[in-house]
Design a protein around this motif. Structure first.
Motif, mmCIF file in Angstrom:
data_model
loop_
_atom_site.group_PDB
_atom_site.id
_atom_site.type_symbol
_atom_site.label_atom_id
_atom_site.label_comp_id
_atom_site.label_asym_id
_atom_site.label_seq_id
_atom_site.Cartn_x
_atom_site.Cartn_y
_atom_site.Cartn_z
ATOM 1 N N SER A 1 0.835 -1.212 0.000
ATOM 2 C CA SER A 1 0.000 0.000 0.000
ATOM 3 C C SER A 1 0.864 1.253 0.000
ATOM 4 N N SER B 1 2.555 1.712 -3.298
ATOM 5 C CA SER B 1 1.573 2.003 -4.330
ATOM 6 C C SER B 1 1.280 3.495 -4.464
ATOM 7 N N GLY C 1 -6.568 6.256 -2.762
ATOM 8 C CA GLY C 1 -7.149 5.009 -2.272
ATOM 9 C C GLY C 1 -6.123 4.152 -1.551
ATOM 10 N N SER C 2 -4.908 4.123 -2.071
ATOM 11 C CA SER C 2 -3.836 3.362 -1.416
ATOM 12 C C SER C 2 -3.491 3.970 -0.058
ATOM 13 N N GLU D 1 -6.151 2.859 2.223
ATOM 14 C CA GLU D 1 -5.943 1.437 2.517
ATOM 15 C C GLU D 1 -4.877 1.267 3.603
ATOM 16 N N LEU D 2 -3.783 2.001 3.487
ATOM 17 C CA LEU D 2 -2.719 1.921 4.485
ATOM 18 C C LEU D 2 -3.210 2.407 5.845
ATOM 19 N N GLU D 3 -3.981 3.481 5.848
ATOM 20 C CA GLU D 3 -4.545 3.983 7.103
ATOM 21 C C GLU D 3 -5.419 2.917 7.769
ATOM 22 N N THR D 4 -6.246 2.270 6.982
ATOM 23 C CA THR D 4 -7.115 1.214 7.498
ATOM 24 C C THR D 4 -6.299 0.072 8.083
ATOM 25 N N GLN D 5 -5.258 -0.321 7.393
ATOM 26 C CA GLN D 5 -4.416 -1.415 7.875
ATOM 27 C C GLN D 5 -3.733 -1.052 9.190
#
Length: 81
Positions: free
Chosen positions: A4, A7, A33-34, A37-41
């Protein structure tokens, strides 16, 4: 998480090399979006106990800064009518 993170700049570079500003803007959106995604992870890592909130505080701040820069770049590339 590495994928992520990698990306984000990869999509910016790919978009910049495309033939049109619309394609560039599209890849900026993918980069945003990436970042999300990293924040979510990272937040999931806190929830499951791999990391503490303090561990991710600086990274979340940097991600917020990157997201703002991407939004401003996207806005600068938006045609004015």
């Amino acid at each position: 998480m590495r994928r992520s993170a990698i990306s984000i700049p990869s999509n910016i570079a790919e978009g910049k090399s495309r033939n049109s500003i619309n394609e560039y803007r599209h890849f900026i959106g993918i980069a945003k979006g990436s970042a999300a995604e990293l924040e979510t992870q990272l937040l999931i890592c806190v929830q499951i106990g791999y990391l503490s909130k303090e561990d991710i505080k600086e990274v979340l701040g940097l991600l917020d800064e990157v997201s703002k820069m991407l939004a401003k770049l996207n806005l600068a590339l938006t045609p004015r009518t």
